[in-house]
Design an enzyme around this catalytic site. Sequence first.
Site: not given
Length: 805
Positions: A282-284
């Site tokens: 997922s978005y880091p």
Amino acid sequence: MTSVCGHVMSLDFTGKYNNWDKVDPAELFSKAPTEKKEANPKLNMVKFLQFEARGCDVVVLWLDCDKEGENICFEVLDAIQPVMNKGNVKDQTVFRAKFSSITDTDIWNAMNHLGKPNQNEALSVDARQELDLRIGCAFTRFQTKYFQGKYGNLDSSLISFGPCQTPTLGFCVERHDKIQSFKPETYWVLQAKVFKGKDNPLTLDWDRVRVFDREVGQMFLNLAKTSGEARVESVSKKEKSKQRPQALNTVEMLRVASSALGMGPQHTMQTAERLYTQGYISYPRTETTHYPENFDLKGALKQQINCPMWAEEVKALLSDGINRPRKGTDAGDHPPITPMRAASEGEVGSDGWRLYEYITRHFIATVSQDCKFLQTTVDFVIGTEAFSCTGKTLISPGYTVVMPWQGIALEEAMPACERGDIFTVDEMKLVERQTSPPDYLTEAELITLMEKHGIGTDASIPVHINNICQRNYVTVESGRKLKPTNLGVVLVHGYYKTDAELVLPTIRSAVEKQLNLIAVGKANYQQVLQHTLDIFKRKFHYFVDSITSMDELMEVSFSPIAASGKPLSRCGKCHRFMKYIQAKPCRLHCSHCDETYSLPQNGAIKLYKELRCPLDDFELVLWTSGARGKSYPLCPYCFSHPPFRDMKKGMGCNECTHPSCQHSLNSLGIGQCVECENGVLVLDPTSGPKWRMACNKCNVVVHFFEHAHKVQVATESCDACEASLVAVDFNKTRTPLPAGETQHAGCVFCDPVFQDLVELKHATMRHAMHRGGGARRGGRGRGRGRRGNPKKPKDKMAALAAYFV
């Protein structure tokens, strides 16, 4: 549906205010106007968005749900609103989707509850950008020019200052100072070993821990030695648990990657972003450590069921039921970093796999049970002195099955005993030790300090750490420890001496609080901006007036520029030798005229045949990026002081528009570059016998006429493509020309005789482009005296593609 690549626009000064030589840095605080420019002009993002938006009635913005994302919303709106359909004034045409995870439920929920973009959050980002630009540029320009003009061995091309970067360096130097000023102290510890029957001896811990007086330690030793046995005073057993980790956010990922995987923060973020764009995680970039109620934890876990490294643990969790993750912090931006689908090392590469493996193990651990163990503590008395011994026995490993490095260490079992039992004293002695200094800050510790003091955001922390490494303020030692260089130490000490608030984290934290007030609508954007700039403007003037305090520290550590470097080429004014200073930024200095001349960076500089520039009589020097790269001559004076209107600073002879000089573009230019728009392929007269021409804008190199005796650019041009003709003279024994001819003149692009003798390559550069300098239209063209941008030989491009390897 379309997307952008980060910020559409970036903030910069207009026109002349980007010229360091023409503008007083103090003007950057108020007088200098700023403008929004395209962040990446090559993407043509504004044009692209306008093309997509033309004819649309409504826009729904799905940008990141954080302040930066809100700011990008308004950048997109500025680009597209002029071309959208003009509807009824009362109708809402701009909508904002708010979401914190990318599950079906959350996306449908966001679409059903569309709102408006938050202008206050966007303004807080605008304020931060303008403050960082004005403050950073003013201080950086002043101290770079001041110190590089005085010292020759600073070994940094830019003496930069940043409101976040400088406090980051301050943390590293503060630890360095503690190490340097540390004075070890001697202390004494009472060490006892006891045993019972045939059991292995136990080493006991002294309850007093340590004493700093040897005679006092000796007294306690004598008192303990009066008894040859140790009596058990109490035995306590407690079941304890080691908590599973909270869900993973960016800062924790950066910490672990640095301390456990040996990956720097910048590299970690690049790797994480690549995993994200490939759909593995997922978005880091997130500050959140709490999963939303509707997050599909089981779905994410099921993706890992076939990975042999943790398949058994995942199957057990799914059959027994997952444990709800610990409650964390919900920053309202993105869900914690989570593996979204299975991966293998072959798919993501070595570093990608190491990071992905950690993220996955961390995720599985968050939904596992806590680790449980039994802690046994036995208290002893020997004479008058109290001792104790502690042991741990594992009950249930819980999450440590997937994170074994956090497991309970296997220890020898404590002997069975109860109050009143007697153990025999095997050994009793007084041990002398010394206190040790702290170690240099690790990247992980620095990230913790930055987060604690509010220096930078989860997205910018890696950038600030990378900057202080790039500027040669710190070096990364083994174990990812950050050791300040001489320059880094002197700068921080200089700030402390002139104005400590420039380097302490307090003032940046206060500014961050003000910016957060803008974001929630409790502070006025203009007032905060003006107030902060007024403070730093005063600080800047005080810093300029007090620069001698920092200079006194510099004098002790660095050599004057006149005493640095080695003689290389002659000055055109006094005709004495100028010294070549190799330390970054490499430059030439004439001690007689007290003038310093810039040079191209990231390459080697040598004298060019003792030839002189016809305009100023300076001896030319040759810049080269190596045998497989490109090279060109330049005049040190013209390089810093462009002689013609259509030239810019940082241009060599291969871009000089002098009408008759034998080294200029007019004399050696052959034709337009086959790859870039504005470049011209220029003959490298030093390259024989492995002759080549190189683009004066990009890194294209064309090798031709190997072993030719002489290669010259003719005055005539090709009728077909207008490129200048080339005259080649070969040795009789090595001529590749038909019928044993030794001389031939023709077009490199069109002449069939030359076709097999030309090979296109890309130059090997030591770094990214060796210098700045915008593209320049005009110049030589394809024939002598032609104006305007030279044409590409359209009908010849297919032929070029066929024989350029």
